[in-house]
Design a protein around this motif. Structure first.
Motif, PDB file in Angstrom:
ATOM      1  N   GLY A 143      -3.387   5.093  -0.431  1.00 27.14           N
ATOM      2  CA  GLY A 143      -2.599   4.888   0.781  1.00 27.14           C
ATOM      3  C   GLY A 143      -2.550   6.071   1.731  1.00 27.14           C
ATOM      4  O   GLY A 143      -1.796   6.057   2.704  1.00 27.14           O
ATOM      5  N   LYS A 144      -3.380   7.086   1.511  1.00 27.51           N
ATOM      6  CA  LYS A 144      -3.333   8.303   2.325  1.00 27.51           C
ATOM      7  C   LYS A 144      -3.700   8.018   3.783  1.00 27.51           C
ATOM      8  O   LYS A 144      -2.976   8.392   4.707  1.00 27.51           O
ATOM      9  CB  LYS A 144      -4.291   9.358   1.743  1.00 27.51           C
ATOM     10  CG  LYS A 144      -4.037   9.671   0.276  1.00 27.51           C
ATOM     11  CD  LYS A 144      -5.041  10.673  -0.288  1.00 27.51           C
ATOM     12  CE  LYS A 144      -6.497  10.241  -0.225  1.00 27.51           C
ATOM     13  NZ  LYS A 144      -6.871   9.161  -1.146  1.00 27.51           N
ATOM     14  N   GLU A 160      -9.839  13.003   5.791  1.00 26.48           N
ATOM     15  CA  GLU A 160     -11.117  13.203   5.082  1.00 26.48           C
ATOM     16  C   GLU A 160     -12.277  13.452   6.029  1.00 26.48           C
ATOM     17  O   GLU A 160     -13.310  12.777   5.963  1.00 26.48           O
ATOM     18  CB  GLU A 160     -11.434  11.991   4.205  1.00 26.48           C
ATOM     19  CG  GLU A 160     -10.441  11.855   3.072  1.00 26.48           C
ATOM     20  CD  GLU A 160     -10.870  10.795   2.086  1.00 26.48           C
ATOM     21  OE1 GLU A 160     -12.089  10.653   1.881  1.00 26.48           O
ATOM     22  OE2 GLU A 160      -9.996  10.125   1.518  1.00 26.48           O
ATOM     23  N   PRO A 204      -6.154   9.683  -5.474  1.00 24.99           N
ATOM     24  CA  PRO A 204      -7.289   8.792  -5.688  1.00 24.99           C
ATOM     25  C   PRO A 204      -7.531   7.849  -4.518  1.00 24.99           C
ATOM     26  O   PRO A 204      -6.652   7.622  -3.688  1.00 24.99           O
ATOM     27  CB  PRO A 204      -6.903   8.002  -6.941  1.00 24.99           C
ATOM     28  CG  PRO A 204      -5.548   8.422  -7.334  1.00 24.99           C
ATOM     29  CD  PRO A 204      -5.076   9.499  -6.443  1.00 24.99           C
ATOM     30  N   VAL A 264       0.823  -1.203   0.000  1.00 23.77           N
ATOM     31  CA  VAL A 264       0.000   0.000   0.000  1.00 23.77           C
ATOM     32  C   VAL A 264       0.863   1.261   0.000  1.00 23.77           C
ATOM     33  O   VAL A 264       0.531   2.255  -0.628  1.00 23.77           O
ATOM     34  CB  VAL A 264      -0.927  -0.015   1.233  1.00 23.77           C
ATOM     35  CG1 VAL A 264      -1.760   1.242   1.285  1.00 23.77           C
ATOM     36  CG2 VAL A 264      -1.837  -1.230   1.196  1.00 23.77           C
ATOM     37  N   HIS A 312     -10.639  15.586   0.073  1.00 21.70           N
ATOM     38  CA  HIS A 312     -11.139  15.593  -1.302  1.00 21.70           C
ATOM     39  C   HIS A 312     -11.678  16.969  -1.680  1.00 21.70           C
ATOM     40  O   HIS A 312     -12.179  17.159  -2.782  1.00 21.70           O
ATOM     41  CB  HIS A 312     -12.249  14.541  -1.478  1.00 21.70           C
ATOM     42  CG  HIS A 312     -11.704  13.145  -1.581  1.00 21.70           C
ATOM     43  ND1 HIS A 312     -12.501  12.045  -1.699  1.00 21.70           N
ATOM     44  CD2 HIS A 312     -10.441  12.678  -1.594  1.00 21.70           C
ATOM     45  CE1 HIS A 312     -11.753  10.961  -1.771  1.00 21.70           C
ATOM     46  NE2 HIS A 312     -10.494  11.320  -1.700  1.00 21.70           N
ATOM     47  N   GLY A 314      -7.786   4.693  -2.334  1.00 21.26           N
ATOM     48  CA  GLY A 314      -6.961   3.488  -2.266  1.00 21.26           C
ATOM     49  C   GLY A 314      -5.485   3.735  -2.477  1.00 21.26           C
ATOM     50  O   GLY A 314      -4.691   2.801  -2.540  1.00 21.26           O
TER      51      GLY A 314
HETATM   52  N1  LIG Z   1      -6.763  -3.025   7.436  1.00 14.48           N
HETATM   53  C1  LIG Z   1      -6.588  -3.278   6.115  1.00 14.48           C
HETATM   54  N2  LIG Z   1      -6.449  -4.532   5.669  1.00 14.48           N
HETATM   55  C2  LIG Z   1      -6.251  -4.788   4.357  1.00 14.48           C
HETATM   56  N3  LIG Z   1      -6.204  -3.843   3.411  1.00 14.48           N
HETATM   57  C3  LIG Z   1      -6.342  -2.564   3.776  1.00 14.48           C
HETATM   58  C4  LIG Z   1      -6.542  -2.218   5.148  1.00 14.48           C
HETATM   59  N4  LIG Z   1      -6.638  -0.864   5.222  1.00 14.48           N
HETATM   60  C5  LIG Z   1      -6.503  -0.407   3.964  1.00 14.48           C
HETATM   61  N5  LIG Z   1      -6.317  -1.408   3.091  1.00 14.48           N
HETATM   62  C6  LIG Z   1      -6.088  -1.282   1.638  1.00 14.48           C
HETATM   63  O1  LIG Z   1      -4.980  -0.456   1.451  1.00 14.48           O
HETATM   64  C7  LIG Z   1      -5.164   0.391   0.323  1.00 14.48           C
HETATM   65  C8  LIG Z   1      -4.942   1.822   0.736  1.00 14.48           C
HETATM   66  O2  LIG Z   1      -5.988   2.194   1.614  1.00 14.48           O
HETATM   67  P1  LIG Z   1      -6.098   3.646   2.245  1.00 14.48           P
HETATM   68  O3  LIG Z   1      -7.313   3.634   3.084  1.00 14.48           O
HETATM   69  O4  LIG Z   1      -4.824   4.034   2.871  1.00 14.48           O
HETATM   70  O5  LIG Z   1      -6.340   4.529   0.947  1.00 14.48           O
HETATM   71  P2  LIG Z   1      -6.791   6.036   0.847  1.00 14.48           P
HETATM   72  O6  LIG Z   1      -5.810   6.710  -0.017  1.00 14.48           O
HETATM   73  O7  LIG Z   1      -7.009   6.589   2.196  1.00 14.48           O
HETATM   74  O8  LIG Z   1      -8.169   5.919   0.073  1.00 14.48           O
HETATM   75  P3  LIG Z   1      -9.548   6.717   0.284  1.00 14.48           P
HETATM   76  O9  LIG Z   1      -9.406   7.993  -0.471  1.00 14.48           O
HETATM   77  O10 LIG Z   1     -10.567   5.808  -0.337  1.00 14.48           O
HETATM   78  O11 LIG Z   1      -9.750   6.900   1.742  1.00 14.48           O
HETATM   79  C9  LIG Z   1      -6.555   0.084  -0.199  1.00 14.48           C
HETATM   80  O12 LIG Z   1      -6.425  -0.783  -1.281  1.00 14.48           O
HETATM   81  C10 LIG Z   1      -7.243  -0.582   0.958  1.00 14.48           C
HETATM   82  O13 LIG Z   1      -8.184  -1.518   0.474  1.00 14.48           O
END
Ligand SMILES: Nc1ncnc2c1ncn2[C@@H]1O[C@H](COP(=O)(O)OP(=O)(O)OP(=O)(O)O)[C@@H](O)[C@H]1O
Ligand SMILES: [Mg+2]
Lengths: 241, 219
Positions: A39-40, A162, A35, A16, A194, A37
């Motif tokens: 990793g933020k 967010e 976007p 991630v 966002h 997913g």
């Molecule tokens: N506890 C977890 N177990 C498994 N996968 C996870 C877990 N937490 C997050 N992920 C995966 O890690 C990736 C990054 O997730 P993250 O929540 O950090 O993204 P994000 O940038 O915050 O997205 P968003 O804008 O949708 O909040 C995603 O593919 C998510 O499905």
């Protein structure tokens, strides 16, 4: 100062975070866009040790977050975090939500904790709601409670994940206004958002996340007005700022 | 020749019956308190992923819920006696019912834990609360609120189970009734009397539980 060096993080097979380097100075406001997913949220939760990392280092004011001898409960007092989902404790009044950690973690006397709580609730415009339960608050009010609860611990840094994206549109403004106030008071902040207009206006620096890496970063004018990478151009073309 | 009811003997036995009721109620309360205190960590362990904690917790829960309560009381009284650990009947009943309560309540709490959003725990930890504090102040108060009815039922059920103590000589409500009916042959009178007494105790427990209900007695 928060310093993030070459951080890698995987959930099982899924990588991630793929080598994140980022430094946030005291007083700086950094907004993170990117976007879904990318990793933020994961990175924010690594900063206060709510998530572990696979390699790399994160230091907060010189303390290594993942060193075995680090007292994470103590470190977390420096790092306020507010999440996307409302995380008010539903079985406690608004004021008790704020005093809980003051009483149990900082072990302050009740009168002192109450006073701090009321000051912070006043700061986010919730003093009138001190004695109600969170169930009676709107989403925007619950997020402001989350902010007050974090601020009560006098953190050096505030992390926002967010905090407006689950809100009805007409409630977004009041929460962003609270965050703007904080930034103008000099609070060091990392805000995943966002809300592109907000990200641009409030930030000293904007960081664009894409697929587990920081694809681009810079001052708001650079990032929003002259994006370099095709991915950022594409991302910004879907939003208004 | 018909059976004539004589409740006079019951009245004569009233002081003993009242002290028996006090034994029943205090055993029920004590083993409920201990059962809840044990059930909370058991539920967390059983719901968690740490096998070193999960395995013994699951074993406790399975054993407590799938063996007769009487066998659990005998195990404490005769079983431990066989290895040289002797205790009075009340202590054996207290330990056995506490063990039994812990198993049932852990299963109830485990279900309740599933209903609490994981973010509540995360938010607590982000404020610097230790895991124990997070469970104590944030998670379990909500679990208790959501499982209040099942917990109340378990309280009454375990109070009724203390009556099994009479079989190892406990002088509780049932023990007193057994003693008197053997001496007076007024079986029906005594068992009718304690049936009423158990109902009163159950109502008393429900009444007491109302004050523990989150949000107060009128919620
Ligand atoms: N506890 C977890 N177990 C498994 N996968 C996870 C877990 N937490 C997050 N992920 C995966 O890690 C990736 C990054 O997730 P993250 O929540 O950090 O993204 P994000 O940038 O915050 O997205 P968003 O804008 O949708 O909040 C995603 O593919 C998510 O499905
Ligand atoms: Mg996210």
């Amino acid at each position: 100062m928060i310093s993030i060096q070459n951080v890698h993080k995987s959930f099982g097979q899924l990588e991630v975070l793929k080598g994140i380097d980022l430094t946030i100075e005291r007083g700086e406001v950094v907004t993170m866009i990117g976007p879904s997913g990318s990793g933020k949220s994961t990175l924010l939760q690594c900063i206060n040790g709510l998530e572990t990392i696979n390699s790399g280092e994160i230091h907060v004011d010189g303390t290594s977050v993942f060193a075995p001898d680090t007292d994470l409960n103590k470190l977390r007092q420096k790092l306020g975090i507010v999440f996307q989902s409302y995380n008010a404790f539903p079985h406690m009044t608004v004021q008790r939500n704020v005093t809980l950690a003051l009483r149990k973690v900082l072990r302050l006397p009740r009168a002192e904790a109450d006073e701090i709580a009321r000051r912070q609730l006043d700061r986010v415009g919730l003093l009138a709601k001190a004695d109600v339960y969170p169930g009676a608050l709107s989403g925007g009010q619950q997020q402001r409670l989350g902010i007050a609860r974090a601020l009560a611990m006098s953190p050096n840094y505030m992390l926002f994940d967010e905090v407006t994206s689950a809100l009805d549109p007409q409630l977004v403004g009041e929460v962003l206004a609270t965050m703007r106030d904080l930034s103008s008071e000099g609070m060091t902040m990392i805000a995943v958002t966002h809300e592109m207009k907000f990200a641009r206006e409030v930030a000293d620096r904007v960081v664009f996340f894409d697929k587990g890496v920081i694809a681009e970063s810079g001052n708001p004018e650079e990032v929003f007005l002259s994006p370099k990478s095709p991915r950022l151009k594409e991302f910004l073309s879907h939003s208004q700022f | 020749m018909g059976y004539t009811f004589q409740f006079g003997v019951v009245l004569d036995a009233l002081p003993d019956l009242l002290s028996g009721a006090a034994v029943s109620l205090s055993l029920a309360v004590a083993s409920m308190v201990v059962g809840m205190l044990l059930a909370a960590p058991l539920a967390v362990a059983a719901a968690g992923r740490n096998l070193a904690a999960k395995t013994p917790a699951r074993a406790w829960i399975e054993l407590a819920r799938n063996t007769p309560c009487l066998a659990q009381i005998y195990a404490m009284y005769y079983g431990l006696g066989a290895v040289g650990i002797f205790m009075p009947a009340w202590a054996a009943v207290f330990l056995a019912i506490s063990f039994n309560n812990a198993g049932y309540l852990a299963e109830i709490f485990r279900g309740g834990l599933n209903g609490i959003n994981a973010n509540q725990f995360k938010a607590s930890r982000s404020l610097g609360l230790t895991p124990a504090m997070a469970y104590r102040y944030v998670v379990f108060p909500q679990v208790f609120r959501n499982t209040y009815n099942s917990v109340s039922n378990q309280f009454i059920w375990s109070m009724l189970n203390t009556s099994l103590g009479a079989l190892i000589g406990l002088y509780d409500l049932s023990g007193v009734a057994m003693d008197y009916q053997m001496r007076t042959f007024k079986t029906f009178e005594f068992f009718l009397a304690i049936a009423v007494a158990y109902i009163v105790l159950a109502k008393l427990i429900m009444f007491g539980m109302r004050f523990l209900k989150p949000g107060g007695a009128n919620a």
